[in-house]
Write a protein that holds these residues in place. Structure first.
Motif, short mmCIF file in Angstrom:
data_model
loop_
_atom_site.label_atom_id
_atom_site.label_comp_id
_atom_site.label_asym_id
_atom_site.label_seq_id
_atom_site.Cartn_x
_atom_site.Cartn_y
_atom_site.Cartn_z
N SER A 29 -11.63 -47.05 7.07
CA SER A 29 -11.66 -46.26 8.09
C SER A 29 -10.82 -45.00 8.08
CB SER A 29 -11.42 -47.22 9.36
OG SER A 29 -9.92 -47.66 8.97
N GLY A 30 -10.24 -44.99 6.86
CA GLY A 30 -9.37 -43.69 6.72
C GLY A 30 -7.82 -43.95 7.13
N GLY A 31 -7.70 -45.03 7.40
CA GLY A 31 -6.12 -45.47 7.64
C GLY A 31 -5.24 -45.73 6.35
N VAL A 32 -4.22 -46.44 6.51
CA VAL A 32 -3.07 -46.53 5.51
C VAL A 32 -2.81 -48.01 5.32
CG1 VAL A 32 -1.11 -45.97 4.31
CG2 VAL A 32 -2.35 -44.33 5.55
N LYS A 33 -2.79 -48.67 4.37
CA LYS A 33 -2.48 -49.92 4.27
C LYS A 33 -1.66 -50.23 2.72
CE LYS A 33 -6.27 -51.90 1.80
NZ LYS A 33 -7.17 -52.96 1.58
N LEU A 34 -0.80 -51.20 2.81
CA LEU A 34 0.00 -51.53 1.48
C LEU A 34 -1.17 -52.06 0.75
CD1 LEU A 34 3.26 -53.09 2.81
CD2 LEU A 34 2.99 -50.79 1.97
N ASP A 35 -0.86 -52.15 -0.70
CA ASP A 35 -1.71 -52.65 -1.79
C ASP A 35 -1.18 -54.08 -2.08
OD1 ASP A 35 -3.84 -52.58 -3.47
OD2 ASP A 35 -3.04 -51.39 -4.97
N ILE A 36 -1.98 -54.98 -1.44
CA ILE A 36 -1.57 -56.40 -1.69
C ILE A 36 -2.50 -57.20 -2.24
CG2 ILE A 36 -0.81 -58.66 -0.30
CD1 ILE A 36 0.83 -56.41 1.45
N PHE A 37 -1.86 -58.48 -3.18
CA PHE A 37 -2.73 -59.06 -3.73
C PHE A 37 -2.34 -60.63 -3.55
CE2 PHE A 37 -3.54 -55.30 -5.97
CZ PHE A 37 -4.81 -54.99 -6.39
N SER A 38 -3.17 -61.57 -3.63
CA SER A 38 -2.83 -62.89 -3.35
C SER A 38 -2.80 -63.64 -4.76
CB SER A 38 -3.64 -63.62 -2.35
OG SER A 38 -5.21 -63.67 -2.72
N ASP A 39 -3.55 -62.98 -5.63
CA ASP A 39 -3.76 -63.47 -6.93
C ASP A 39 -2.98 -62.88 -8.02
OD1 ASP A 39 -5.29 -65.68 -8.72
OD2 ASP A 39 -5.89 -63.84 -9.55
N VAL A 40 -2.30 -63.37 -8.91
CA VAL A 40 -1.46 -62.56 -9.83
C VAL A 40 -2.28 -62.00 -10.82
CG1 VAL A 40 -1.06 -64.93 -11.30
CG2 VAL A 40 0.40 -62.85 -11.59
N ASP A 41 -3.32 -62.77 -11.32
CA ASP A 41 -4.20 -62.26 -12.56
C ASP A 41 -4.93 -61.19 -11.82
OD1 ASP A 41 -3.55 -64.42 -14.21
OD2 ASP A 41 -5.09 -65.53 -13.59
N ALA A 42 -5.47 -61.13 -10.67
CA ALA A 42 -6.31 -60.11 -10.05
C ALA A 42 -5.21 -58.79 -10.02
CB ALA A 42 -6.47 -60.49 -8.66
N ALA A 43 -3.95 -59.17 -9.60
CA ALA A 43 -3.12 -58.00 -9.52
C ALA A 43 -2.75 -57.10 -10.57
CB ALA A 43 -1.80 -58.34 -8.78
N PHE A 44 -2.63 -57.91 -12.05
CA PHE A 44 -2.38 -57.44 -13.06
C PHE A 44 -3.54 -56.92 -13.65
CE2 PHE A 44 1.54 -59.70 -12.87
CZ PHE A 44 2.54 -58.84 -13.17
N THR A 45 -4.84 -57.11 -13.42
CA THR A 45 -5.86 -56.82 -13.84
C THR A 45 -6.12 -55.48 -13.36
OG1 THR A 45 -6.83 -59.01 -14.53
CG2 THR A 45 -8.59 -56.93 -13.86
N ALA A 46 -5.58 -55.22 -11.99
CA ALA A 46 -6.13 -53.97 -11.10
C ALA A 46 -5.02 -52.93 -11.69
CB ALA A 46 -5.78 -54.39 -9.69
N ALA A 47 -3.76 -53.47 -12.03
CA ALA A 47 -2.82 -52.55 -12.41
C ALA A 47 -3.13 -52.01 -13.91
CB ALA A 47 -1.50 -53.24 -12.66
N ALA A 48 -3.64 -52.84 -14.73
CA ALA A 48 -3.92 -52.34 -16.02
C ALA A 48 -5.11 -51.25 -15.75
CB ALA A 48 -4.40 -53.62 -16.89
N SER A 49 -6.09 -51.49 -15.21
CA SER A 49 -7.04 -50.52 -14.86
C SER A 49 -6.71 -49.35 -14.37
CB SER A 49 -8.31 -51.12 -14.10
OG SER A 49 -9.30 -50.25 -13.86
N THR A 50 -5.83 -49.31 -13.36
CA THR A 50 -5.28 -48.15 -12.44
C THR A 50 -4.40 -47.46 -13.46
OG1 THR A 50 -5.21 -49.38 -10.65
CG2 THR A 50 -4.03 -47.41 -10.53
N ASN A 51 -3.51 -48.20 -14.28
CA ASN A 51 -2.52 -47.21 -15.13
C ASN A 51 -3.51 -46.65 -16.25
OD1 ASN A 51 -0.25 -48.03 -14.02
ND2 ASN A 51 -0.06 -49.89 -15.17
#
Length: 354
Positions: free
Chosen positions: A51-73
């Motif tokens: 909706s155009g707002g702002v939020k923190l980038d949060i993950f509940s699963d460690v594997d999903a978090a590091f997969t997202a980090a690798a792709s983003t990096n």
């Protein structure tokens, strides 16, 4: 606040990294940001909402978090490589991003290995039955939840009980009695200390002490274990295969397997400088180590932020005295190979405890 209303939304982002938040049990993404002035700094990552707002980038699963980090990096690295900035600035930012990510990865890998070792050291600790727990009167209502919490880590001196959102914490006194430390009021530092207890208590150390000093003591305690690695058939096979490929220095999680030709010593174990690079530097994986002495500490090659490439060297640790010098005819300059942190954790796991 809407996305784009803050100046920080337009900063250049060099990299991201998931950081565990023990109070909430989540992985919160951090970003390495550089503004128009100043050095890159880690900060909480904010992302736009649909909706155009702002939020923190949060993950509940460690594997999903590091997969997202690798792709983003990978995306940020590509954008930096293709950007129209001056080449000198581009190289400087690439080195700073590499240095920052190396530091994060070293820290994570080291603490994973320390946790694994802590659990192995305390593997003989019996899981306490709820009826056998010593509790204060105030703690009595939490007898069953505490027993459940100690089922996985029976050796810790602090524990979360109930659901994480309840923010209840208990601690064990020196006489073995458990009491309630926080009932709905646990704060971030308290949650962090309880998390650190999973490592520190496994080595009979106090998690409330300076964490850097606690980990330094753990590294010293692990040195004899590192030397025992040479007795494992899997390690001997690994080293034989490396030597056949012409590799004589293998580095992983602060441990260095070093092949010494002079004096028919063969393979032996050294250590790195606690896995830390010099301030303002990045590990130079293509660099070489020039050894002019028989020091037990290996300083790995690094690249300064100005791009200068510095060879590695050997020396003794503080308080060890001066390292025995090599004869000039026995100076060696050799490359090194990095071993994965997961491999080193697995190798340590093969060592039996008496």
């Amino acid at each position: 606040m809407k996305w784009g209303e803050s100046k920080r939304d337009f900063d250049t982002i060099l990299a991201v990294w998931p950081s565990y938040e023990p109070l909430l049990g989540i992985w919160q993404m951090e970003e390495l940001a550089v503004g128009k002035t100043g050095a890159p700094k880690w900060r909480d990552r904010r992302v736009p909402t649909p909706s155009g707002g702002v939020k923190l980038d949060i993950f509940s699963d460690v594997d999903a978090a590091f997969t997202a980090a690798a792709s983003t990096n990978a995306r940020y690295a590509s954008e930096l490589r293709l950007s129209s900035i001056q080449e000198e600035l581009r190289r400087s930012l690439q080195l700073k991003a590499s240095k920052a990510l190396q530091a994060k990865e070293r820290l994570r890998s080291e603490e994973i290995q320390m946790l694994a070792e802590a659990r192995r050291r305390k593997s003989g600790t019996p899981v306490p039955q709820a009826s056998n727990l010593k509790l204060t009167e105030k703690a009595e209502p939490f007898r069953q939840p505490l027993a459940a919490a100690l089922a996985e880590f029976p050796y810790v001196t602090g524990a979360r009980v109930g659901q994480l959102h309840e923010r209840i914490a208990m601690g064990k006194s020196y006489d073995g009695t458990w009491d309630v430390l926080a009932n709905g009021s646990l704060h971030k530092r308290g949650a962090m200390l309880i998390e650190r207890s999973k490592i520190a208590s496994g080595f009979d150390l106090n998690p409330t002490k300076h964490w850097g000093e606690v980990k330094a003591k753990i590294r010293q305690m692990l040195l004899p274990r590192a030397n025992q690695l040479l007795q494992l058939s899997s390690v001997r096979r690994l080293l034989d295969e490396a030597l056949a490929r012409g590799e004589r220095v293998l580095v992983g999680n602060g441990v260095v397997f070093w092949y010494e030709e002079n004096g028919q010593v063969g393979w032996h174990v050294k250590t790195t400088n606690n896995g830390q690079s010099e301030d303002g530097t990045t590990l130079w994986t293509e660099g070489t180590i020039l050894s002019t002495n028989h020091g037990r500490l290996v300083i790995l090659p690094f690249i300064k932020e100005n791009g200068e490439q510095v060879k590695g060297h050997t020396r003794n640790a503080p308080n060890d005295g001066r390292a025995k010098p090599r004869h000039p005819s026995q100076y060696v300059e050799i490359p090194f190979k990095m071993l994965s942190g997961d491999l080193m954790i697995g190798l340590f796991g093969e060592l039996p405890y008496e």
